[in-house]
Motif scaffolding. Structure first.
Motif, PDB file in Angstrom:
ATOM      1  N   PHE A 126       3.119 -14.976  18.283  1.00 16.66           N
ATOM      2  CA  PHE A 126       4.465 -15.074  18.854  1.00 16.66           C
ATOM      3  C   PHE A 126       4.401 -14.759  20.350  1.00 16.66           C
ATOM      4  CE2 PHE A 126       4.538 -13.766  14.470  1.00 16.66           C
ATOM      5  CZ  PHE A 126       5.443 -14.651  13.904  1.00 16.66           C
ATOM      6  N   SER A 127       4.930 -15.671  21.182  1.00 15.86           N
ATOM      7  CA  SER A 127       4.973 -15.328  22.608  1.00 15.86           C
ATOM      8  C   SER A 127       6.393 -14.897  22.971  1.00 15.86           C
ATOM      9  CB  SER A 127       4.438 -16.454  23.487  1.00 15.86           C
ATOM     10  OG  SER A 127       5.047 -17.685  23.228  1.00 15.86           O
ATOM     11  N   ILE A 128       6.458 -13.720  23.583  1.00 14.98           N
ATOM     12  CA  ILE A 128       7.726 -13.013  23.795  1.00 14.98           C
ATOM     13  C   ILE A 128       8.151 -13.127  25.257  1.00 14.98           C
ATOM     14  CG2 ILE A 128       8.875 -10.744  23.590  1.00 14.98           C
ATOM     15  CD1 ILE A 128       7.657 -11.864  20.939  1.00 14.98           C
ATOM     16  N   ASN A 129       9.414 -13.505  25.465  1.00 12.84           N
ATOM     17  CA  ASN A 129       9.913 -13.573  26.844  1.00 12.84           C
ATOM     18  C   ASN A 129      11.051 -12.577  27.061  1.00 12.84           C
ATOM     19  OD1 ASN A 129      12.522 -14.826  26.215  1.00 12.84           O
ATOM     20  ND2 ASN A 129      11.328 -16.669  25.726  1.00 12.84           N
ATOM     21  N   GLN A 130      11.470 -12.492  28.326  1.00 10.16           N
ATOM     22  CA  GLN A 130      12.480 -11.483  28.698  1.00 10.16           C
ATOM     23  C   GLN A 130      13.795 -11.628  27.951  1.00 10.16           C
ATOM     24  OE1 GLN A 130      13.248 -10.640  32.750  1.00 10.16           O
ATOM     25  NE2 GLN A 130      11.106 -10.427  33.289  1.00 10.16           N
ATOM     26  N   LYS A 131      14.174 -12.874  27.661  1.00  9.46           N
ATOM     27  CA  LYS A 131      15.458 -13.083  26.976  1.00  9.46           C
ATOM     28  C   LYS A 131      15.423 -12.534  25.546  1.00  9.46           C
ATOM     29  CE  LYS A 131      17.812 -15.762  29.915  1.00  9.46           C
ATOM     30  NZ  LYS A 131      18.884 -15.195  30.707  1.00  9.46           N
ATOM     31  N   MET A 132      14.229 -12.434  24.990  1.00  5.07           N
ATOM     32  CA  MET A 132      14.115 -11.912  23.617  1.00  5.07           C
ATOM     33  C   MET A 132      14.174 -10.391  23.597  1.00  5.07           C
ATOM     34  SD  MET A 132      10.955 -14.370  22.490  1.00  5.07           S
ATOM     35  CE  MET A 132      10.815 -13.896  20.765  1.00  5.07           C
ATOM     36  N   LEU A 133      14.184  -9.793  24.790  1.00  6.38           N
ATOM     37  CA  LEU A 133      14.118  -8.333  24.871  1.00  6.38           C
ATOM     38  C   LEU A 133      15.448  -7.690  25.243  1.00  6.38           C
ATOM     39  CD1 LEU A 133      10.616  -8.247  26.517  1.00  6.38           C
ATOM     40  CD2 LEU A 133      11.181  -7.180  24.341  1.00  6.38           C
ATOM     41  N   VAL A 134      16.505  -8.523  25.286  1.00  8.23           N
ATOM     42  CA  VAL A 134      17.812  -7.920  25.587  1.00  8.23           C
ATOM     43  C   VAL A 134      18.269  -7.096  24.377  1.00  8.23           C
ATOM     44  CG1 VAL A 134      18.577  -9.634  27.308  1.00  8.23           C
ATOM     45  CG2 VAL A 134      19.074 -10.008  24.894  1.00  8.23           C
ATOM     46  N   PRO A 135      18.877  -5.937  24.639  1.00  6.26           N
ATOM     47  CA  PRO A 135      19.268  -5.075  23.524  1.00  6.26           C
ATOM     48  C   PRO A 135      20.176  -5.811  22.526  1.00  6.26           C
ATOM     49  CG  PRO A 135      19.543  -3.952  25.638  1.00  6.26           C
ATOM     50  CD  PRO A 135      19.199  -5.371  25.954  1.00  6.26           C
ATOM     51  N   GLY A 136      19.990  -5.518  21.253  1.00 10.82           N
ATOM     52  CA  GLY A 136      20.786  -6.175  20.208  1.00 10.82           C
ATOM     53  C   GLY A 136      19.980  -6.215  18.928  1.00 10.82           C
ATOM     54  N   PRO A 137      20.602  -6.759  17.861  1.00 17.63           N
ATOM     55  CA  PRO A 137      19.940  -6.737  16.544  1.00 17.63           C
ATOM     56  C   PRO A 137      18.627  -7.521  16.493  1.00 17.63           C
ATOM     57  CG  PRO A 137      21.999  -8.011  16.501  1.00 17.63           C
ATOM     58  CD  PRO A 137      21.941  -7.336  17.826  1.00 17.63           C
ATOM     59  N   ARG A 138      18.483  -8.525  17.372  1.00 13.45           N
ATOM     60  CA  ARG A 138      17.270  -9.337  17.315  1.00 13.45           C
ATOM     61  C   ARG A 138      16.014  -8.559  17.693  1.00 13.45           C
ATOM     62  NH1 ARG A 138      17.956 -14.035  15.580  1.00 13.45           N
ATOM     63  NH2 ARG A 138      15.788 -14.492  16.021  1.00 13.45           N
ATOM     64  N   LEU A 139      16.207  -7.436  18.390  1.00  7.78           N
ATOM     65  CA  LEU A 139      15.045  -6.610  18.751  1.00  7.78           C
ATOM     66  C   LEU A 139      14.316  -6.106  17.512  1.00  7.78           C
ATOM     67  CD1 LEU A 139      16.023  -4.327  21.759  1.00  7.78           C
ATOM     68  CD2 LEU A 139      14.497  -6.301  21.733  1.00  7.78           C
ATOM     69  N   GLU A 140      15.072  -5.961  16.421  1.00  9.70           N
ATOM     70  CA  GLU A 140      14.449  -5.478  15.180  1.00  9.70           C
ATOM     71  C   GLU A 140      13.357  -6.434  14.705  1.00  9.70           C
ATOM     72  OE1 GLU A 140      14.957  -2.418  13.943  1.00  9.70           O
ATOM     73  OE2 GLU A 140      16.126  -2.314  15.795  1.00  9.70           O
ATOM     74  N   LEU A 141      13.570  -7.739  14.955  1.00 15.04           N
ATOM     75  CA  LEU A 141      12.568  -8.725  14.535  1.00 15.04           C
ATOM     76  C   LEU A 141      11.228  -8.493  15.235  1.00 15.04           C
ATOM     77  CD1 LEU A 141      14.317 -12.220  14.373  1.00 15.04           C
ATOM     78  CD2 LEU A 141      13.656 -10.719  12.501  1.00 15.04           C
ATOM     79  N   LEU A 142      11.318  -8.093  16.517  1.00 13.77           N
ATOM     80  CA  LEU A 142      10.075  -7.847  17.276  1.00 13.77           C
ATOM     81  C   LEU A 142       9.247  -6.750  16.627  1.00 13.77           C
ATOM     82  CD1 LEU A 142      11.236  -7.898  21.005  1.00 13.77           C
ATOM     83  CD2 LEU A 142      10.118  -9.684  19.711  1.00 13.77           C
ATOM     84  N   LYS A 143       9.954  -5.791  16.043  1.00 17.80           N
ATOM     85  CA  LYS A 143       9.246  -4.667  15.422  1.00 17.80           C
ATOM     86  C   LYS A 143       8.551  -5.085  14.129  1.00 17.80           C
ATOM     87  CE  LYS A 143      12.511  -1.477  17.469  1.00 17.80           C
ATOM     88  NZ  LYS A 143      13.714  -0.667  17.219  1.00 17.80           N
ATOM     89  N   VAL A 144       9.001  -6.195  13.553  1.00 19.42           N
ATOM     90  CA  VAL A 144       8.372  -6.685  12.320  1.00 19.42           C
ATOM     91  C   VAL A 144       7.121  -7.527  12.637  1.00 19.42           C
ATOM     92  CG1 VAL A 144       8.773  -8.056  10.223  1.00 19.42           C
ATOM     93  CG2 VAL A 144      10.639  -6.700  11.186  1.00 19.42           C
ATOM     94  N   MET A 145       7.094  -8.106  13.841  1.00 17.47           N
ATOM     95  CA  MET A 145       5.935  -8.949  14.213  1.00 17.47           C
ATOM     96  C   MET A 145       4.693  -8.068  14.331  1.00 17.47           C
ATOM     97  SD  MET A 145       7.708 -11.260  17.191  1.00 17.47           S
ATOM     98  CE  MET A 145       9.097 -12.349  16.823  1.00 17.47           C
ATOM     99  N   PRO A 146       3.583  -8.461  13.712  1.00 12.00           N
ATOM    100  CA  PRO A 146       2.376  -7.637  13.847  1.00 12.00           C
ATOM    101  C   PRO A 146       1.980  -7.541  15.322  1.00 12.00           C
ATOM    102  CG  PRO A 146       2.080  -9.385  12.215  1.00 12.00           C
ATOM    103  CD  PRO A 146       3.365  -9.661  12.913  1.00 12.00           C
ATOM    104  N   ILE A 147       1.673  -6.337  15.770  1.00 17.38           N
ATOM    105  CA  ILE A 147       1.401  -6.133  17.198  1.00 17.38           C
ATOM    106  C   ILE A 147       0.174  -6.908  17.651  1.00 17.38           C
ATOM    107  CG2 ILE A 147       0.002  -3.999  17.048  1.00 17.38           C
ATOM    108  CD1 ILE A 147       2.020  -2.968  19.334  1.00 17.38           C
ATOM    109  N   ASP A 148      -0.723  -7.195  16.715  1.00 14.62           N
ATOM    110  CA  ASP A 148      -1.923  -7.958  17.109  1.00 14.62           C
ATOM    111  C   ASP A 148      -1.692  -9.471  17.094  1.00 14.62           C
ATOM    112  OD1 ASP A 148      -1.763  -8.301  14.390  1.00 14.62           O
ATOM    113  OD2 ASP A 148      -3.833  -7.688  13.958  1.00 14.62           O
ATOM    114  N   ARG A 149      -0.419  -9.869  16.962  1.00 11.99           N
ATOM    115  CA  ARG A 149      -0.096 -11.314  17.043  1.00 11.99           C
ATOM    116  C   ARG A 149       0.844 -11.604  18.216  1.00 11.99           C
ATOM    117  NH1 ARG A 149       0.286 -13.671  11.824  1.00 11.99           N
ATOM    118  NH2 ARG A 149      -1.356 -12.826  10.515  1.00 11.99           N
ATOM    119  N   LEU A 150       0.982 -10.658  19.138  1.00 12.65           N
ATOM    120  CA  LEU A 150       1.953 -10.852  20.224  1.00 12.65           C
ATOM    121  C   LEU A 150       1.288 -11.297  21.513  1.00 12.65           C
ATOM    122  CD1 LEU A 150       4.219  -7.673  19.803  1.00 12.65           C
ATOM    123  CD2 LEU A 150       4.554  -9.956  18.834  1.00 12.65           C
TER     124      LEU A 150
END
Ligand code: MN
Length: 260
Positions: free
Chosen positions: A175-199
């Protein structure tokens, strides 16, 4: 000399050829040593991009056929297939079922299927994949046409549900993560589910803007700080994790094309 070994930042999805000031973006990549995947949107743009970017070793070039352009550019699939042998990276490709593009979805699916079949048969490709409102369909096609070990998929700007995320993880996606995906809100929870070695990190420039200017690859340092904050890591820890993820992706690349 600057090379990938001294680079600490990764922008794994940037449309370098769509910036107005080409020299300025190249300078930005070099000055801040950003290893950048320059995705393209049409096979027609490939030769020119290759010519302009081949001298910069921090920049890798992706061969693309953007789903939003498939309706008008589908004939370029033959050109895509011709260039594919030359390119270890593929992107931007995928599906877009948003309201503006849904009418071409069947055509997009047939083009994306051909792209996946081509990548699978050659092997060792690394793909940056768009999946707006079409994550399940993208995953269905990956499952059907890209058997495990035949290619590495990085889902760019993932915006699916938690169950789609689970399935993508099980299929081995990054998963490639950009700044728009890091704005506070419920979607941040999804980032925590992504395995850290796949970011990985990305800008999706110039489409993402900072104030009234397009985002530049050097902004990745800020993305790393924000991502680290969400995941409870320091920015240097985060940087090391991302670099090791890039190395692990690189190890899956077709060895005969390692230097491209
Ligand atoms: Mn993009």
């Amino acid at each position: 000399m600057i090379n990938e070994n001294t680079s600490r930042l990764i922008d794994f999805h940037c449309h370098i050829d769509l910036y107005e000031d080409f020299n300025r973006i190249l300078e930005d990549c070099v000055r801040y040593k950003v290893t950048t995947l320059a995705v393209t949107t049409t096979p027609k743009a490939w030769p020119r991009n290759k010519e302009l970017l081949h001298s910069c070793e921090l920049i890798r070039l992706g061969l693309g056929l953007h789903p939003q352009l498939v309706e008008e550019r589908y004939q370029e699939i033959e050109r895509f297939e011709k260039y594919l042998t030359d390119s270890p990276y593929v992107g931007e490709v995928g599906l877009d079922a948003g309201p503006r593009y849904i009418r071409s979805l069947e055509l997009q699916k047939s083009i994306f299927t051909r792209i996946l079949q081509g990548c699978s048969s050659l092997g060792g490709k690394i793909l940056s994949v768009h999946s707006t409102r079409a994550v399940t369909k993208v995953l269905d096609l990956l499952e059907e046409h890209m058997p495990p070990g035949r290619g590495t998929v990085v889902l760019h700007w993932f915006s699916g549900s938690k169950s789609e995320l689970r399935r993508a993880i099980d299929l081995g996606c990054y998963f490639s993560i950009n700044q728009k995906m890091l704005v506070p809100g419920p979607r941040l929870e999804l980032l925590k589910v992504m395995p850290i070695d796949r970011l990985l990190t990305e800008t999706d420039g110039p489409f993402i803007r900072v104030g009234d200017a397009p985002i530049y690859p050097s902004s990745i340092s800020k993305t790393i700080v924000c991502l680290g904050r969400v995941l409870g890591r320091s920015s240097s820890e985060m940087e090391n994790i991302l670099l090791s993820n890039l190395r692990s992706i690189d190890s899956k690349k077709n060895p005969t094309l390692q230097t491209s």
